[in-house]
Scaffold this motif. Structure first.
Motif, PDB file in Angstrom:
ATOM      1  N   MET A   1      -8.033 -20.734  -6.146  1.00 61.81           N
ATOM      2  CA  MET A   1      -7.723 -19.488  -6.665  1.00 61.81           C
ATOM      3  C   MET A   1      -6.835 -18.832  -5.167  1.00 61.81           C
ATOM      4  SD  MET A   1      -9.647 -16.206  -8.105  1.00 61.81           S
ATOM      5  CE  MET A   1     -11.222 -17.182  -8.265  1.00 61.81           C
ATOM      6  N   ASN A   2      -5.705 -18.345  -5.600  1.00 58.28           N
ATOM      7  CA  ASN A   2      -5.010 -17.690  -4.618  1.00 58.28           C
ATOM      8  C   ASN A   2      -4.492 -16.377  -5.022  1.00 58.28           C
ATOM      9  OD1 ASN A   2      -4.719 -20.085  -3.032  1.00 58.28           O
ATOM     10  ND2 ASN A   2      -2.808 -20.815  -4.190  1.00 58.28           N
ATOM     11  N   PHE A   3      -4.407 -15.299  -3.951  1.00 57.76           N
ATOM     12  CA  PHE A   3      -4.115 -14.063  -4.332  1.00 57.76           C
ATOM     13  C   PHE A   3      -2.721 -13.957  -3.411  1.00 57.76           C
ATOM     14  CE2 PHE A   3      -8.463 -14.152  -5.517  1.00 57.76           C
ATOM     15  CZ  PHE A   3      -8.688 -13.189  -6.646  1.00 57.76           C
ATOM     16  N   LYS A   4      -2.149 -12.859  -3.775  1.00 56.01           N
ATOM     17  CA  LYS A   4      -0.921 -12.464  -3.012  1.00 56.01           C
ATOM     18  C   LYS A   4      -0.558 -11.096  -3.373  1.00 56.01           C
ATOM     19  CE  LYS A   4       4.202 -13.556  -3.048  1.00 56.01           C
ATOM     20  NZ  LYS A   4       5.366 -14.232  -3.740  1.00 56.01           N
ATOM     21  N   PHE A   5      -0.398 -10.578  -2.103  1.00 56.99           N
ATOM     22  CA  PHE A   5      -0.101  -9.044  -2.261  1.00 56.99           C
ATOM     23  C   PHE A   5       1.295  -8.747  -3.102  1.00 56.99           C
ATOM     24  CE2 PHE A   5      -2.272  -8.761   2.086  1.00 56.99           C
ATOM     25  CZ  PHE A   5      -3.163  -7.780   1.596  1.00 56.99           C
ATOM     26  N   CYS A   6       1.170  -7.728  -3.949  1.00 56.39           N
ATOM     27  CA  CYS A   6       2.151  -7.389  -4.681  1.00 56.39           C
ATOM     28  C   CYS A   6       2.825  -6.024  -4.499  1.00 56.39           C
ATOM     29  CB  CYS A   6       2.214  -7.491  -5.976  1.00 56.39           C
ATOM     30  SG  CYS A   6       0.779  -6.539  -7.035  1.00 56.39           S
ATOM     31  N   HIS A   7       1.955  -5.000  -4.247  1.00 56.32           N
ATOM     32  CA  HIS A   7       2.267  -3.425  -4.220  1.00 56.32           C
ATOM     33  C   HIS A   7       1.170  -2.555  -3.756  1.00 56.32           C
ATOM     34  CE1 HIS A   7       1.153  -2.845  -8.331  1.00 56.32           C
ATOM     35  NE2 HIS A   7       0.629  -1.634  -8.244  1.00 56.32           N
ATOM     36  N   ASN A   8       1.591  -1.505  -2.970  1.00 49.06           N
ATOM     37  CA  ASN A   8       0.695  -0.368  -2.609  1.00 49.06           C
ATOM     38  C   ASN A   8       1.235   0.689  -3.420  1.00 49.06           C
ATOM     39  OD1 ASN A   8       0.133  -1.968  -0.163  1.00 49.06           O
ATOM     40  ND2 ASN A   8      -1.365  -0.177   0.158  1.00 49.06           N
ATOM     41  N   ASN A   9       0.401   1.624  -3.569  1.00 50.72           N
ATOM     42  CA  ASN A   9       0.751   2.785  -4.501  1.00 50.72           C
ATOM     43  C   ASN A   9       0.487   4.085  -3.626  1.00 50.72           C
ATOM     44  OD1 ASN A   9      -1.122   5.183  -5.988  1.00 50.72           O
ATOM     45  ND2 ASN A   9       0.828   4.535  -7.148  1.00 50.72           N
ATOM     46  N   PHE A  10       1.174   4.924  -3.721  1.00 48.89           N
ATOM     47  CA  PHE A  10       1.350   6.484  -3.102  1.00 48.89           C
ATOM     48  C   PHE A  10       1.457   7.333  -4.389  1.00 48.89           C
ATOM     49  CE2 PHE A  10       2.628   5.482   1.457  1.00 48.89           C
ATOM     50  CZ  PHE A  10       1.433   4.756   1.677  1.00 48.89           C
ATOM     51  N   ASN A  11       0.609   8.329  -4.633  1.00 52.95           N
ATOM     52  CA  ASN A  11       0.646   9.343  -5.500  1.00 52.95           C
ATOM     53  C   ASN A  11       1.611  10.503  -4.931  1.00 52.95           C
ATOM     54  OD1 ASN A  11      -1.117   7.799  -6.983  1.00 52.95           O
ATOM     55  ND2 ASN A  11      -1.619   9.738  -8.106  1.00 52.95           N
ATOM     56  N   VAL A  12       2.752  10.927  -5.884  1.00 54.44           N
ATOM     57  CA  VAL A  12       3.652  12.027  -4.953  1.00 54.44           C
ATOM     58  C   VAL A  12       3.724  13.094  -5.722  1.00 54.44           C
ATOM     59  CG1 VAL A  12       4.758  10.096  -3.699  1.00 54.44           C
ATOM     60  CG2 VAL A  12       5.762  10.892  -6.026  1.00 54.44           C
ATOM     61  N   LEU A  13       3.719  14.117  -5.073  1.00 46.96           N
ATOM     62  CA  LEU A  13       4.101  15.486  -5.832  1.00 46.96           C
ATOM     63  C   LEU A  13       5.364  15.645  -6.238  1.00 46.96           C
ATOM     64  CD1 LEU A  13       2.311  18.103  -6.839  1.00 46.96           C
ATOM     65  CD2 LEU A  13       2.785  18.983  -4.598  1.00 46.96           C
ATOM     66  N   ASN A  14       6.320  15.338  -5.555  1.00 43.36           N
ATOM     67  CA  ASN A  14       7.933  15.718  -5.909  1.00 43.36           C
ATOM     68  C   ASN A  14       8.402  14.075  -5.766  1.00 43.36           C
ATOM     69  OD1 ASN A  14      10.610  16.048  -5.770  1.00 43.36           O
ATOM     70  ND2 ASN A  14      10.136  18.186  -5.116  1.00 43.36           N
ATOM     71  N   LEU A  15       8.840  13.659  -6.883  1.00 43.27           N
ATOM     72  CA  LEU A  15       9.539  12.205  -6.886  1.00 43.27           C
ATOM     73  C   LEU A  15      10.829  12.296  -6.266  1.00 43.27           C
ATOM     74  CD1 LEU A  15       9.094   9.370  -7.680  1.00 43.27           C
ATOM     75  CD2 LEU A  15       9.796   9.825 -10.113  1.00 43.27           C
ATOM     76  N   GLU A  16      11.693  13.123  -6.738  1.00 44.70           N
ATOM     77  CA  GLU A  16      13.028  12.939  -6.188  1.00 44.70           C
ATOM     78  C   GLU A  16      12.992  13.090  -4.515  1.00 44.70           C
ATOM     79  OE1 GLU A  16      15.570  11.915  -7.974  1.00 44.70           O
ATOM     80  OE2 GLU A  16      13.942  11.707  -9.444  1.00 44.70           O
ATOM     81  N   LYS A  17      12.135  13.982  -4.100  1.00 47.86           N
ATOM     82  CA  LYS A  17      12.135  14.300  -2.533  1.00 47.86           C
ATOM     83  C   LYS A  17      11.579  13.137  -1.892  1.00 47.86           C
ATOM     84  CE  LYS A  17      10.241  17.474   0.688  1.00 47.86           C
ATOM     85  NZ  LYS A  17       9.277  18.660   0.829  1.00 47.86           N
ATOM     86  N   SER A  18      10.301  12.327  -2.620  1.00 45.31           N
ATOM     87  CA  SER A  18      10.067  11.097  -2.211  1.00 45.31           C
ATOM     88  C   SER A  18      11.034  10.222  -2.073  1.00 45.31           C
ATOM     89  CB  SER A  18       8.559  10.714  -2.889  1.00 45.31           C
ATOM     90  OG  SER A  18       7.710  11.821  -2.464  1.00 45.31           O
ATOM     91  N   LEU A  19      11.724   9.943  -3.163  1.00 46.51           N
ATOM     92  CA  LEU A  19      12.823   8.762  -3.479  1.00 46.51           C
ATOM     93  C   LEU A  19      13.757   9.005  -2.151  1.00 46.51           C
ATOM     94  CD1 LEU A  19      13.211   8.765  -7.180  1.00 46.51           C
ATOM     95  CD2 LEU A  19      12.012   6.855  -5.556  1.00 46.51           C
ATOM     96  N   GLU A  20      14.385  10.189  -2.042  1.00 44.47           N
ATOM     97  CA  GLU A  20      15.308  10.625  -0.850  1.00 44.47           C
ATOM     98  C   GLU A  20      14.890  10.170   0.422  1.00 44.47           C
ATOM     99  OE1 GLU A  20      17.122  14.470   0.977  1.00 44.47           O
ATOM    100  OE2 GLU A  20      17.194  14.277  -1.379  1.00 44.47           O
ATOM    101  N   PHE A  21      13.411  10.456   0.846  1.00 46.06           N
ATOM    102  CA  PHE A  21      12.647  10.383   2.028  1.00 46.06           C
ATOM    103  C   PHE A  21      12.875   8.757   2.244  1.00 46.06           C
ATOM    104  CE2 PHE A  21       9.280   9.117   4.523  1.00 46.06           C
ATOM    105  CZ  PHE A  21       9.387   9.997   5.702  1.00 46.06           C
ATOM    106  N   TYR A  22      12.427   8.111   1.341  1.00 48.24           N
ATOM    107  CA  TYR A  22      12.215   6.550   1.635  1.00 48.24           C
ATOM    108  C   TYR A  22      13.216   5.952   1.655  1.00 48.24           C
ATOM    109  CZ  TYR A  22       7.060   6.869   1.079  1.00 48.24           C
ATOM    110  OH  TYR A  22       5.813   7.261   1.465  1.00 48.24           O
ATOM    111  N   GLU A  23      14.523   6.319   1.005  1.00 47.90           N
ATOM    112  CA  GLU A  23      15.758   5.767   1.130  1.00 47.90           C
ATOM    113  C   GLU A  23      16.316   6.129   2.473  1.00 47.90           C
ATOM    114  OE1 GLU A  23      19.902   4.569  -0.819  1.00 47.90           O
ATOM    115  OE2 GLU A  23      18.237   5.689  -1.954  1.00 47.90           O
ATOM    116  N   LYS A  24      16.270   7.365   2.955  1.00 48.86           N
ATOM    117  CA  LYS A  24      16.828   7.756   4.102  1.00 48.86           C
ATOM    118  C   LYS A  24      16.147   7.219   5.405  1.00 48.86           C
ATOM    119  CE  LYS A  24      18.517  11.619   6.673  1.00 48.86           C
ATOM    120  NZ  LYS A  24      18.753  13.155   6.778  1.00 48.86           N
ATOM    121  N   ALA A  25      14.696   7.250   5.303  1.00 49.61           N
ATOM    122  CA  ALA A  25      13.867   7.000   6.409  1.00 49.61           C
ATOM    123  C   ALA A  25      13.684   5.637   6.483  1.00 49.61           C
ATOM    124  CB  ALA A  25      12.383   7.551   6.506  1.00 49.61           C
ATOM    125  N   LEU A  26      13.741   4.548   5.600  1.00 50.12           N
ATOM    126  CA  LEU A  26      13.205   3.399   5.668  1.00 50.12           C
ATOM    127  C   LEU A  26      13.982   2.337   4.897  1.00 50.12           C
ATOM    128  CD1 LEU A  26       9.418   4.022   5.029  1.00 50.12           C
ATOM    129  CD2 LEU A  26      10.519   3.534   7.241  1.00 50.12           C
TER     130      LEU A  26
END
Length: 123
Positions: A1-26
């Motif tokens: 049996m093999n496990f593979k990482f696929c994603h992490n989750n962050f809950n966000v209050l303002n989706l558009e603000k977060s999307l803009e941050f993650y694109e600009k910052a990272l």
């Protein structure tokens, strides 16, 4: 049996603000999205364009207050090929929340105060 990482989750209050941050910052970009038929939630998966690993941002329509992150002792970590350029960008954005110069790393905080560790390529 093999496990593979696929994603992490962050809950966000303002989706558009977060999307803009993650694109600009990272440079993370949306790779897929799931929206509830009743509009109660939106899941947006962000990718780096190189790996299969994603960051899932969850927006909940009925959530009306900042998330309680406790002592914020957990974090996501990313390596960057131009550490000095990334540091300048994040300093200009005002999102650096902690630096450990002895280790040669620093952390940025997203709009919901999740911490993201920035590592040089060779670490």
């Amino acid at each position: 049996m093999n496990f593979k990482f696929c994603h992490n989750n962050f809950n966000v209050l303002n989706l558009e603000k977060s999307l803009e941050f993650y694109e600009k910052a990272l440079g993370l970009k949306e790779v897929r999205r799931k929206e509830a038929e009743d509009g109660s939630f939106i899941l947006v998966y962000l990718g780096d364009g190189e790996s299969d690993y994603t960051l899932e941002l969850t927006w909940l329509r009925d959530w009306d207050r900042p998330y309680n992150l406790g002592d914020n002792e957990f974090h996501l970590a990313l390596r960057v090929d131009d550490f000095d350029k990334a540091h300048k960008l994040h300093k200009d954005m005002g999102c650096i929340c902690f630096e450990n110069e002895a280790m040669g790393i620093y952390f940025i905080a997203d709009p919901d105060n999740y911490w993201i560790e920035i590592l040089p390529q060779n670490m």
